[in-house]
Design a protein around this motif. Sequence first.
Motif, PDB file in Angstrom:
ATOM      1  N   GLU A 755       0.674  -1.170  -0.097  1.00  0.00           N
ATOM      2  CA  GLU A 755       0.239   0.049   0.179  1.00  0.00           C
ATOM      3  C   GLU A 755       1.217   1.271  -0.098  1.00  0.00           C
ATOM      4  N   PRO A 756       0.484   2.054  -1.085  1.00  0.00           N
ATOM      5  CA  PRO A 756       1.405   3.971  -0.585  1.00  0.00           C
ATOM      6  C   PRO A 756       1.856   4.270   0.861  1.00  0.00           C
ATOM      7  N   VAL A 757       0.579   3.994   1.192  1.00  0.00           N
ATOM      8  CA  VAL A 757       0.371   4.713   3.036  1.00  0.00           C
ATOM      9  C   VAL A 757       1.951   4.127   3.853  1.00  0.00           C
ATOM     10  N   VAL A 758       1.805   2.981   3.531  1.00  0.00           N
ATOM     11  CA  VAL A 758       3.402   1.853   3.957  1.00  0.00           C
ATOM     12  C   VAL A 758       4.284   2.078   3.664  1.00  0.00           C
ATOM     13  N   LYS A 759       4.479   2.196   2.588  1.00  0.00           N
ATOM     14  CA  LYS A 759       6.146   2.784   1.758  1.00  0.00           C
ATOM     15  C   LYS A 759       6.310   4.027   1.864  1.00  0.00           C
ATOM     16  N   GLU A 760       5.401   4.764   2.524  1.00  0.00           N
ATOM     17  CA  GLU A 760       5.407   6.205   2.819  1.00  0.00           C
ATOM     18  C   GLU A 760       5.878   6.112   4.118  1.00  0.00           C
ATOM     19  N   ASN A 761       5.304   5.727   5.031  1.00  0.00           N
ATOM     20  CA  ASN A 761       5.931   5.842   5.959  1.00  0.00           C
ATOM     21  C   ASN A 761       6.985   4.934   6.991  1.00  0.00           C
ATOM     22  N   ILE A 762       6.934   3.438   6.092  1.00  0.00           N
ATOM     23  CA  ILE A 762       7.981   2.648   7.060  1.00  0.00           C
ATOM     24  C   ILE A 762       8.498   2.206   5.635  1.00  0.00           C
ATOM     25  N   ASP A 763      10.608   2.573   7.157  1.00  0.00           N
ATOM     26  CA  ASP A 763      11.611   1.880   6.321  1.00  0.00           C
ATOM     27  C   ASP A 763      11.214   0.457   6.059  1.00  0.00           C
ATOM     28  N   ILE A 764      11.562   0.102   4.512  1.00  0.00           N
ATOM     29  CA  ILE A 764      11.656  -1.860   4.376  1.00  0.00           C
ATOM     30  C   ILE A 764      13.018  -2.188   4.101  1.00  0.00           C
ATOM     31  N   LYS A 765      13.853  -2.469   4.651  1.00  0.00           N
ATOM     32  CA  LYS A 765      14.925  -3.488   4.763  1.00  0.00           C
ATOM     33  C   LYS A 765      15.465  -4.633   4.720  1.00  0.00           C
ATOM     34  N   PRO A 766      15.298  -5.910   3.249  1.00  0.00           N
ATOM     35  CA  PRO A 766      15.218  -6.505   2.940  1.00  0.00           C
ATOM     36  C   PRO A 766      16.865  -6.846   3.363  1.00  0.00           C
ATOM     37  N   VAL A 767      17.165  -8.126   3.366  1.00  0.00           N
ATOM     38  CA  VAL A 767      18.361  -8.729   4.690  1.00  0.00           C
ATOM     39  C   VAL A 767      18.327 -10.103   3.627  1.00  0.00           C
ATOM     40  N   HIS A 768      19.838 -10.171   3.934  1.00  0.00           N
ATOM     41  CA  HIS A 768      20.438 -11.735   3.619  1.00  0.00           C
ATOM     42  C   HIS A 768      20.683 -12.715   4.712  1.00  0.00           C
ATOM     43  N   ASP A 769      21.093 -11.863   5.741  1.00  0.00           N
ATOM     44  CA  ASP A 769      21.495 -13.046   7.001  1.00  0.00           C
ATOM     45  C   ASP A 769      21.324 -12.408   8.134  1.00  0.00           C
ATOM     46  N   MET A 770      21.343 -13.189   9.031  1.00  0.00           N
ATOM     47  CA  MET A 770      20.936 -12.815  11.006  1.00  0.00           C
ATOM     48  C   MET A 770      22.263 -11.798  10.913  1.00  0.00           C
TER      49      MET A 770
END
Length: 779
Positions: A755-770
């Motif tokens: 949702e656009p509202v999610v992408k605007e207000n939250i920093d999403i961090k994709p990760v490979h490992d722990m």
Amino acid sequence: MEVSMNQVIMKQTQALPMIVVRGLVVFPNTLLHFDMAREKSILALENAMVNKQLAFVTMQKDITIENPAPEDIETMGTICKITQVVKMPNNTVRVLVEGLKRAKISEILKTKPYFVSLVDEIEPEEFDEEELENEALKRKLIDEFMNYREFNRKVSGEFLFTQQNTDDTSRLADNLASNLPLKLSDKQEILNTVDVKTRVENLISLLIRETEIAKIDSVIDKKVKSNIDKNQREYFLREQMKVIQEELGDKEGVELEAEEYKQKLSELDLPEAVREKCDKELERFMKMSYSNPESNVIRTYLTWVCDLPWNNVTKDTLSIKKAKAVLAKDHYGLEKVKERILEFLAVKQITGTMAGPILCLVGPPGVGKTSIAKSIAESMGRTYVRISLGGIRDEADIRGHRRTYIGSMPGRIITALKQAGTNNPLMLFDEIDKMGSDYKGDPSAALLEVLDAEQNTKFRDHFMEIDFDLSNILFIATANTLDTIPRPLLDRMEIIELPGYTSEEKFHIAKRHLLPKQLKKHGLKNDNISINDGAIRTVIEHYTREAGVRTLERKIANICRKAALLLVDDPETKVRVTARNMEEFLGKHLFEREQASKKDEVGIVTGLAWTQVGGDTLSVEVNVMQGTGNLELTGQLGDVMKESAKAAVSFVRANAENLDIDGEFYQNRDIHIHVPEGATPKDGPSAGITIATALTSALSGKKVKHDVAMTGEITIRGRVLPIGGLREKTLAAYRAGIKTIIIPWENKKDIDELEPVVKENIDIKPVHDMNEVLHIALA
């Protein structure tokens, strides 16, 4: 069988040719004729005719034996006089014999070419007819025989009169036993019983049993005769009616019905094979009597054929503009579904001919799967027909029952076509994931042909037994989950997922659709009630927790009912519903808005979970105590989630040195991992990195950032694997005030769908490992 030899007097012994018979017992003082075909018996008969016409007749024990040996022959039989011999066709001989005396085999002298046996004549001691007990037994025997004759009129009156006037009780017993329909074993037992008193007593018992059987036979005969008489009466009356109608020129009845069916069938443009099938059924129908049960089956069949929409077709409205307007009017959001429908209409508008796609709308309850199918039918101008598959366990529900069964009917596909009245409706298979299967068959297997565009041009219902073209139908299925749908069936459908609504979408749906609908249903108008935006948002946030809007609609209906009660008390008032006075209408808040923790803490991490009613946040707590290395898992965790916890412990042990953790913790520490809301079962691998982060924090003493949430599966080497339900999970994080979300790198492609509202207000961090997870999450 043993012979009763009480009071037996052996009179004389003589050698006689022996005739062994099957299935009959010859008694003394009786006449009996029978046929003989075996060579041994015929040779014995010929020898008897030249030897005073006397022969010893006895029965073989097992009637299936063709050539009986001496041990297969009853020892007790009857000395008979041959009174008549007639040669019959096929090398058989019919013989009439008169029983003279009981006799018992003492020795078989020869067995070839025919039997010759040494027999002892048996003469019982005289039966004293004057003794009162003996006289009573004789009278009882005659009485029971008369009772038997009341229910079995095959016994002649002359025979009964003769027996009543017989002075010799022994002869009386033998005559009755010979004429009763007793089992062979019972007759042989009577023959074996030499003592007259015992023989009479046994015969009385057998007569009582045969009388009871005769009573039952009589009742059955009366019932059968009554039914036959009724059917014959109906038959004669109908035949008379037919003659009268012919004289009057009136063609009512079966002929008129047949003419009506012919007329209806002639008006239909039927395929040649169907036409031939119907003509044969009509021909059978005309030859049957009106009362024949089969005629009702044919009548039902022909009615179904006439009622099916062979030629009725609705013209599709292929206006993209109109379809877009209808879909937008009835549904808020659901852009992917609307786009797919418009694509289908666009292709059909260009090509003019295209088999309908088979769409499967998958999503949680209450998101509008069924209602969007209605809107699609409306936008295309097609008839809408719905088939509920929930709980179906019998294949015949789909394909119909064969006409050999009583009360057989077509299946739901054919029934729905008759209901629709057209052969190109929009057919909705509702709750396709709720079908079951049992010994009657698997209904999902019957749907394989229906939902295959290459096969459904010749769908054959078991009841109809003719091909029907289903390729013009637009099939749409709905399901809550794909897990219970068989893979072959799933392969035939195009899956379109309907995710849960966001709070903003619920607000617009409530305002545009639900509120006007409930106001109209409860007879309310904007003049006497007002519900402001704040009230609607309060209902969404504090009184519902679902992916769809069914509960939201029920809560709005509750408000309308309360308002109606207030208006009845005071018609002049105007009811105002706001966020402040919502408790007056719906009571105390049921749910509080999910909020992230206000401070960083050790051993507590916020995870993200998917449920059937949407996304949710999930706290994972870890306590580390002095102990011996025990691992405790609580919170109603499923097997997969327990394995994720063990994988997390394995990762931490393997990397203890790099994580600044005591490498001996698994020996001198007890670890307790708990997931709150312990009454709710939880399972799945996506909490793996959440558990590993909480465990690392608890063992190292480092705090976890309070505004970070995460989801991802962990391996024992620390790799982060992809998960599902990202859209719902991110919405839950947004509602809880989370600022940063950690997701698997392979889910990066799904960010565009959020949702656009999610992408605007939250920093999403994709990760490979722990290592990356801990770097982001630990303060």
